[in-house]
Design an enzyme around this catalytic site. Structure first.
Site, short mmCIF file in Angstrom:
data_model
loop_
_atom_site.label_atom_id
_atom_site.label_comp_id
_atom_site.label_asym_id
_atom_site.label_seq_id
_atom_site.Cartn_x
_atom_site.Cartn_y
_atom_site.Cartn_z
N THR A 1 0.80 -1.21 0.00
CA THR A 1 0.00 0.00 0.00
C THR A 1 0.84 1.27 0.00
O THR A 1 1.80 1.38 0.77
CB THR A 1 -0.99 0.06 1.19
OG1 THR A 1 -1.59 1.35 1.23
CG2 THR A 1 -0.33 -0.22 2.51
N HIS B 1 -0.41 4.15 0.83
CA HIS B 1 -0.78 4.99 1.98
C HIS B 1 -0.66 4.23 3.31
O HIS B 1 -1.41 4.45 4.24
CB HIS B 1 -2.14 5.65 1.78
CG HIS B 1 -3.29 4.72 1.50
ND1 HIS B 1 -3.28 3.77 0.51
CD2 HIS B 1 -4.49 4.61 2.11
CE1 HIS B 1 -4.43 3.12 0.52
NE2 HIS B 1 -5.18 3.62 1.48
N ARG C 1 3.49 -13.49 11.69
CA ARG C 1 2.96 -12.96 12.96
C ARG C 1 1.48 -13.30 13.17
O ARG C 1 0.87 -12.86 14.13
CB ARG C 1 3.13 -11.43 12.99
CG ARG C 1 4.58 -11.02 13.03
CD ARG C 1 4.77 -9.53 12.96
NE ARG C 1 6.16 -9.20 12.69
CZ ARG C 1 6.60 -7.98 12.47
NH1 ARG C 1 5.76 -6.96 12.49
NH2 ARG C 1 7.88 -7.76 12.22
N1 INI Z 1 -6.61 -1.53 5.02
C1 INI Z 1 -5.96 -2.45 5.76
O1 INI Z 1 -6.49 -2.89 6.79
N2 INI Z 1 -4.73 -2.88 5.39
C2 INI Z 1 -4.11 -2.41 4.27
O2 INI Z 1 -2.98 -2.85 3.99
C3 INI Z 1 -4.79 -1.45 3.46
N3 INI Z 1 -4.19 -0.96 2.25
O3 INI Z 1 -3.32 -1.65 1.70
O4 INI Z 1 -4.57 0.05 1.73
C4 INI Z 1 -6.06 -1.02 3.88
N4 INI Z 1 -6.72 -0.11 3.17
C5 INI Z 1 -8.14 0.13 3.33
C6 INI Z 1 -8.44 1.13 4.43
O5 INI Z 1 -8.25 0.56 5.71
C7 INI Z 1 -9.89 1.62 4.36
O6 INI Z 1 -10.74 0.50 4.46
C8 INI Z 1 -10.19 2.35 3.05
O7 INI Z 1 -9.26 3.39 2.83
C9 INI Z 1 -11.62 2.99 3.12
O8 INI Z 1 -11.67 3.98 4.16
#
Ligand code: INI
Length: 156
Positions: free
Chosen positions: A86, A88, A127
């Site tokens: 990701t 972000h 983990r």
């Molecule tokens: N959410 C995660 O729990 N893990 C991740 O690695 C991830 N990535 O890769 O972006 C992720 N994105 C979704 C985020 O949590 C929200 O659900 C989304 O942005 C909508 O608000």
């Protein structure tokens, strides 16, 4: 000198588990470890309430709502954010951690951070039940320890 610690004796009450569906292969394994750890420490399955959310970013809102409602002794938060996967990462991981802490501090209810933040899929798998234990199980233990410590403080 008087020293206080939470122990791992079976605590009273219900426990909430908030779990992110994103990276569900990992988070389902975290949930299994968490459930198993609760059961092995005397918290039967019928005292566990599981709440699924889309991703780790959504975990704090539900955790805070549950903690505010006061029906659970503690809230365990489970998720998995993988840096390699990701762009972000820092935002999702940082906001999830900050939000979970805020939920705990603003309510006085233990809200435990069992969100994996890893560099790779391999680390996440390690983990969540492979080489490096299961962070979901550890999160359940942290919740039990905190509930028992707070009960000791209240009893003083
Ligand atoms: N959410 C995660 O729990 N893990 C991740 O690695 C991830 N990535 O890769 O972006 C992720 N994105 C979704 C985020 O949590 C929200 O659900 C989304 O942005 C909508 O608000």
């Amino acid at each position: 000198m008087p020293t206080y610690e939470g122990d791992f004796s079976p605590p009273a009450g219900r426990f909430a588990i908030v779990v992110a569906r994103f990276n569900s292969m990992v988070t389902e394994a975290l949930l299994a470890g968490c459930r198993d750890s609760f059961i092995r420490h005397g918290v039967a399955e019928d005292r566990l309430d599981v709440y699924w959310v889309p991703g780790s970013f959504e975990v704090p809102l539900v955790a805070r709502k549950l903690a505010e409602a006061g029906k659970h002794a503690a809230v365990v938060c489970l998720g998995c954010v993988i840096r390699g996967e990701t762009g972000h990462y820092d935002h999702v991981a940082g906001q999830a951690a900050g939000g979970v802490l805020q939920a705990s501090l603003s309510t006085g209810v233990p809200v435990v951070f069992g969100v994996l933040t890893t560099e790779s899929v391999e680390q996440a798998l390690n983990r969540s039940g492979l080489k490096a234990g299961n962070k979901g199980g550890e999160a359940a233990l942290a919740a039990i320890e905190m509930v028992n410590l707070l009960a000791k403080i209240d009893a003083k």
